[in-house]
Design an enzyme around this catalytic site. Structure first.
Site, mmCIF file in Angstrom:
data_model
loop_
_atom_site.group_PDB
_atom_site.id
_atom_site.type_symbol
_atom_site.label_atom_id
_atom_site.label_comp_id
_atom_site.label_asym_id
_atom_site.label_seq_id
_atom_site.Cartn_x
_atom_site.Cartn_y
_atom_site.Cartn_z
ATOM 1 N N LYS A 181 -2.265 -15.827 -1.255
ATOM 2 C CA LYS A 181 -2.586 -14.409 -1.054
ATOM 3 C C LYS A 181 -3.274 -13.826 -2.287
ATOM 4 O O LYS A 181 -4.248 -13.057 -2.180
ATOM 5 C CB LYS A 181 -1.301 -13.635 -0.776
ATOM 6 C CG LYS A 181 -1.458 -12.121 -0.752
ATOM 7 C CD LYS A 181 -0.145 -11.424 -0.448
ATOM 8 C CE LYS A 181 0.704 -11.222 -1.673
ATOM 9 N NZ LYS A 181 0.268 -10.052 -2.475
ATOM 10 N N ASN A 182 -2.773 -14.181 -3.464
ATOM 11 C CA ASN A 182 -3.295 -13.608 -4.695
ATOM 12 C C ASN A 182 -4.634 -14.197 -5.112
ATOM 13 O O ASN A 182 -5.229 -13.753 -6.096
ATOM 14 C CB ASN A 182 -2.270 -13.771 -5.824
ATOM 15 C CG ASN A 182 -1.031 -12.931 -5.580
ATOM 16 O OD1 ASN A 182 -1.106 -11.848 -5.029
ATOM 17 N ND2 ASN A 182 0.123 -13.451 -5.977
ATOM 18 N N ARG A 241 -1.778 -3.069 -3.009
ATOM 19 C CA ARG A 241 -2.038 -2.991 -4.443
ATOM 20 C C ARG A 241 -3.347 -3.711 -4.795
ATOM 21 O O ARG A 241 -4.071 -3.295 -5.693
ATOM 22 C CB ARG A 241 -0.874 -3.613 -5.215
ATOM 23 C CG ARG A 241 -1.140 -3.681 -6.716
ATOM 24 C CD ARG A 241 0.045 -4.121 -7.513
ATOM 25 N NE ARG A 241 -0.330 -4.467 -8.880
ATOM 26 C CZ ARG A 241 -0.609 -3.595 -9.826
ATOM 27 N NH1 ARG A 241 -0.562 -2.304 -9.569
ATOM 28 N NH2 ARG A 241 -0.940 -3.998 -11.040
ATOM 29 N N ASP A 260 4.122 -3.394 -3.505
ATOM 30 C CA ASP A 260 5.472 -3.398 -4.063
ATOM 31 C C ASP A 260 5.537 -2.599 -5.358
ATOM 32 O O ASP A 260 4.678 -2.737 -6.238
ATOM 33 C CB ASP A 260 5.917 -4.837 -4.363
ATOM 34 C CG ASP A 260 6.095 -5.639 -3.092
ATOM 35 O OD1 ASP A 260 6.264 -5.042 -2.018
ATOM 36 O OD2 ASP A 260 6.052 -6.888 -3.173
ATOM 37 N N ASP A 263 7.175 -14.385 -9.233
ATOM 38 C CA ASP A 263 7.202 -14.250 -7.774
ATOM 39 C C ASP A 263 8.283 -15.112 -7.120
ATOM 40 O O ASP A 263 8.626 -14.902 -5.952
ATOM 41 C CB ASP A 263 5.838 -14.614 -7.170
ATOM 42 C CG ASP A 263 4.865 -13.453 -7.219
ATOM 43 O OD1 ASP A 263 5.307 -12.322 -7.464
ATOM 44 O OD2 ASP A 263 3.661 -13.677 -7.016
#
Length: 418
Positions: free
Chosen positions: A22-23, A93, A117, A305
């Site tokens: 995802k990042n 974000r 988050d 994470d």
């Protein structure tokens, strides 16, 4: 919002494949705005955060094909606005990654406060400082508004914090600044390397990727490019913990050995039997033991994470483990619910918790306050005796593709309730 109903106390076993990180997907999509030619991304994770970013690109005027699939085609000959949809920005974000490309293409950007988050605790000061050092000017007002009517300028940037998205913001901005930029105290995570690799494919000169100093030769006309995302080591580590905490056996496919090695090292300290074979990460039935101390760190340190999941695993380990996450205090606060499941936790301060195990966990109603602790609480519920309910499930689905299907495929007794 949906609720996940979980019947615990059953070993999970089987195989699961992870998709891209995802990042990495979010900055790569933002990077597609730097060129007018087509970019193709494959092995894209089918998660809600990626869909939100894709819809932000659509809102800005890009053409995006394949939303909801693992292949996205993006073309952006024109950007029609400099203010991304505030409602979408408020959900993600990663929308902060649009700052650099919009300044480069439009000379101005106005971004509502990004969501995700812990939005109140996670500022974007590092990102703004990098852009200001490259010639952008902050305009006072609500949200984040910047302008660079004369374009961004190459410079030497020192990032006060080795922020992953801060480094990526600086990279995307430097790609369009004519000349050499240097980014010092850069983040070294694998998804930063992916951004560097993709920028090279677009025609940007990048050296030093994977070190704390990255050099960017920017300003050239960029072309299109293709990239297959690397397997998500955070998702892989999450499934490994699900196996270990339930006493099960899982093979995770699609990993990169050099990335998952960091995760495997900590699992082995907890006496979890695991091995890496090519793109496969295997976890065998194990009897976890306390590791003494587990501390997160900047890459290649243990990733923050995964600290919530490892804390859950420590509840099933023989002995006492000190878990220290120096980066984000709210991750550990979100795990206070484990005490209501009969876990033996002592919260020393916002960054440290002592876990004594093993403890027989009991099912209960759970609140998924953020993505990673939400997945950790699912792992706890799978190991617990009795029934648990976790809501909202959508919080966890932001980062885990086909979560319900994967759980059921591994033998979990779970159901999604409206």
């Amino acid at each position: 919002m949906s609720t996940l109903l979980i019947e615990g106390d059953k070993p999970l076993s089987g195989a699961v494949d992870v998709e891209g990180n995802k990042n990495a997907a979010l900055p790569l999509l933002a990077a597609c705005l730097l060129t007018t030619e087509e970019c193709v991304l494959t092995n894209v994770p089918r998660i809600s955060d990626v869909e939100v970013m894709a819809r932000l690109l659509l809102d800005l005027g890009a053409q995006v094909e394949g939303i909801g699939s693992t292949t996205l085609r993006v073309r952006c000959p024109d950007i029609v606005k400099d203010e991304p949809d505030p409602a979408l920005v408020g959900r993600l974000r990663g929308s902060v990654l649009l700052l650099g490309p919009l300044l480069a293409r439009r000379g101005r950007v106005r971004l509502a406060p990004p969501g995700g988050d812990f939005p109140a605790r996670r500022t974007i000061g590092t990102h703004l400082e990098a852009l200001v050092s490259m010639g952008a000017r902050v305009i006072e007002g609500p949200g984040h508004e910047l302008e660079a009517p004369d374009g961004l300028k190459p410079t030497s940037i020192y990032l006060y914090e080795a922020s992953v998205t801060g480094t990526e913001t600086a990279l995307l901005a430097a790609a369009t600044a004519p000349g050499r930029s240097e980014i010092h105290h850069a983040a070294c995570e694998p998804h930063v390397l992916e951004v560097c690799e993709f920028l090279r494919k677009l025609g940007v000169g990048v050296s030093g990727a994977g070190t704390t100093t990255i050099r960017v030769e920017g300003g050239a006309k960029l072309h299109g490019g293709q990239h297959r995302l690397w397997g998500d080591y955070i998702a892989a580590g999450s499934w490994a913990v699900v196996a270990a905490v339930t006493g099960g056996e899982i093979t995770v496919g699609g990993v990169r050995g050099e990335d998952i090695e960091v995760v495997a090292a900590v699992l082995k300290r907890l006496n979890v039997e695991c091995s890496i074979d090519g793109d496969l990460f295997r976890v065998e039935p194990s009897r976890p033991r306390a590791a003494g101390r587990i501390t997160t760190g900047l890459w290649p340190g243990f990733p923050s994470d995964l600290v919530s999941l490892v804390t859950v695993l420590a509840t099933q380990a023989e002995g006492r483990t000190l878990v220290h996450d120096w980066l984000y205090e709210l991750r550990l606060f979100a795990l206070e619910q484990l005490s209501g499941m009969s876990a033996d936790l002592f919260l020393c301060d916002p960054h440290r918790v002592i876990v004594t195990g093993p403890r027989r966990l009991r099912g209960r109603t759970l609140d998924s306050r953020d993505l990673r602790s939400g997945m950790a609480l699912i792992a706890a519920a799978l190991a617990a005796e009795g029934q648990s309910r976790l809501a909202p499930l959508e919080t966890v689905e932001r980062g885990y593709a086909h979560l319900l299907e994967h759980l059921q495929g591994l033998g979990a007794k779970v159901a999604k309730l409206p």
